[in-house]
Design an enzyme around this catalytic site. Structure first.
Site, PDB file in Angstrom:
ATOM      1  N   LYS A  12      -5.529  11.785 -11.985  1.00  0.00           N
ATOM      2  CA  LYS A  12      -6.534  11.718 -10.603  1.00  0.00           C
ATOM      3  C   LYS A  12      -5.902  10.162 -10.353  1.00  0.00           C
ATOM      4  O   LYS A  12      -4.682   9.745 -10.013  1.00  0.00           O
ATOM      5  CB  LYS A  12      -7.701  11.270 -11.271  1.00  0.00           C
ATOM      6  N   GLU A  98     -11.974  18.636  -6.996  1.00  0.00           N
ATOM      7  CA  GLU A  98     -12.155  17.147  -6.407  1.00  0.00           C
ATOM      8  C   GLU A  98     -11.052  18.213  -5.300  1.00  0.00           C
ATOM      9  O   GLU A  98     -11.236  17.145  -4.304  1.00  0.00           O
ATOM     10  CB  GLU A  98     -11.502  16.152  -6.889  1.00  0.00           C
ATOM     11  N   GLY A 172     -16.108  14.967 -15.640  1.00  0.00           N
ATOM     12  CA  GLY A 172     -16.204  13.124 -15.608  1.00  0.00           C
ATOM     13  C   GLY A 172     -18.200  13.342 -16.195  1.00  0.00           C
ATOM     14  O   GLY A 172     -18.222  11.964 -15.860  1.00  0.00           O
ATOM     15  N   SER A 211     -14.905  16.772 -19.227  1.00  0.00           N
ATOM     16  CA  SER A 211     -15.792  16.358 -20.594  1.00  0.00           C
ATOM     17  C   SER A 211     -15.657  16.645 -22.000  1.00  0.00           C
ATOM     18  O   SER A 211     -16.285  16.363 -22.778  1.00  0.00           O
ATOM     19  CB  SER A 211     -16.879  15.803 -20.632  1.00  0.00           C
ATOM     20  N   GLY A 232      -9.389  15.104 -18.056  1.00  0.00           N
ATOM     21  CA  GLY A 232      -9.151  14.097 -17.109  1.00  0.00           C
ATOM     22  C   GLY A 232      -9.503  12.332 -17.248  1.00  0.00           C
ATOM     23  O   GLY A 232      -8.325  12.366 -18.660  1.00  0.00           O
ATOM     24  N   GLY A 233     -10.715  11.838 -18.068  1.00  0.00           N
ATOM     25  CA  GLY A 233     -10.845  10.660 -18.840  1.00  0.00           C
ATOM     26  C   GLY A 233     -10.121  10.214 -19.444  1.00  0.00           C
ATOM     27  O   GLY A 233      -9.710   9.905 -19.919  1.00  0.00           O
TER      28      GLY A 233
HETATM   29  C1  PEP Z   1     -10.426  17.226 -14.706  1.00  0.00           C
HETATM   30  O1  PEP Z   1     -10.655  16.678 -13.478  1.00  0.00           O
HETATM   31  O2  PEP Z   1      -9.488  18.116 -14.659  1.00  0.00           O
HETATM   32  C2  PEP Z   1     -11.311  16.870 -15.614  1.00  0.00           C
HETATM   33  C3  PEP Z   1     -11.773  17.723 -16.951  1.00  0.00           C
HETATM   34  O3  PEP Z   1     -11.978  15.853 -16.082  1.00  0.00           O
HETATM   35  P1  PEP Z   1     -12.919  14.960 -17.089  1.00  0.00           P
HETATM   36  O4  PEP Z   1     -11.978  15.712 -18.169  1.00  0.00           O
HETATM   37  O5  PEP Z   1     -12.628  13.106 -16.614  1.00  0.00           O
HETATM   38  O6  PEP Z   1     -14.122  15.737 -16.897  1.00  0.00           O
END
Ligand code: PEP
Length: 248
Positions: A12, A98, A172, A211, A232-233
């Site tokens: 991101k 997003e 997230g 997540s 993501g994170g």
């Molecule tokens: C993403 O942004 O595609 C995502 C899955 O984020 P997270 O793993 O942080 O939920």
């Protein structure tokens, strides 16, 4: 590599040059391991060229996080698919929630970006997913199937691509659907891909995103029709991302 399983990290709007040390640590850790899964990092566009240099001897692939549907021209601030490719990407995330929610991208916009990505030789990762209100209304399968039908252009047939099922409410938040809910939606995504692309929709992997962490990756990745993950994170730190990759 014969596998089409893919674990992709979405940084991101995170990452400065100093954070490339995480990409390097990831590549070094994976260097001696037999690759059973494709691994990719999707950093901000500003880092793609430097990451490409850092990972030049590695199997870790690089993706963008969005691209314009236009090839070039007077579109200040936009980045074309050819620019991503030129900087060293071979993948691009398209239609992330997003982007859909924050930038008003419609299914038609996503499909146009997919066409642009294919024209530039990039492999698209096309994101779909329901909001919490849509899930609570019992509409998850309907919403996601409709996004697949409208976001995947017919030109994807015969091309390499992935679809990522990312429930918006799981991104997230630390929340994840049950394994049964993931299986149900992934089956619906596959059915919609085949309805849209016939044979061309049978083999592309369907990633789960939302997540995914080292402690839940193994059970999620074992679900029928889960062909990898969009993370993501937990992709920002090499140790966390490795925990997910090793669970695959
Ligand atoms: C993403 O942004 O595609 C995502 C899955 O984020 P997270 O793993 O942080 O939920």
């Amino acid at each position: 590599m014969s596998t089409n399983r893919l674990i992709a990290g979405n940084w991101k709007m995170n990452g400065l040059a100093a954070d490339l040390a995480e990409a390097k640590a990831l590549a070094e850790a994976l260097a001696g391991e037999a690759a059973t899964t494709r691994v990719a990092l999707c950093p901000p566009a500003t880092l793609i060229a430097q990451m490409n240099w850092q990972l030049r001897d590695s199997t870790v692939e690089i993706g963008g996080q969005d691209c314009s549907d236009k090839a070039s021209g007077a579109y200040t601030g936009d980045i074309s698919a050819a620019m991503l490719k030129d900087a060293g990407a071979n993948l691009v995330i398209l239609g992330h929630s997003e982007r859909r929610a924050g930038h008003g991208e419609t299914d038609a916009d996503v499909a146009a970006r997919v066409e642009a990505a294919l024209a530039a030789g990039l492999e698209p990762i096309i994101c779909v997913g329901e909001t919490l209100a849509e899930r609570e209304a019992g509409r998850a399968v309907e919403v996601v199937s409709s996004q697949v039908m409208a976001s995947l252009p017919e030109s994807l047939s015969g091309r390499a691509f992935a679809v990522a099922y990312e429930p918006v409410w799981a991104i997230g938040t630390g929340l994840t659907p049950t394994l049964e809910q993931i299986e149900e939606v992934h089956a619906a995504v596959r059915a919609a891909m085949v309805a849209r692309l016939s044979e061309g929709g049978r083999t592309a992997p369907i990633l789960y995103g939302g997540s995914v962490k080292p402690n839940n990756a193994a059970e999620i990745l074992a679900v029928l029709e889960v062909g990898g993950a969009l993370v993501g994170g937990a992709s920002l730190k090499a140790t966390d991302f490795l925990g997910i990759i090793r669970a695959a």
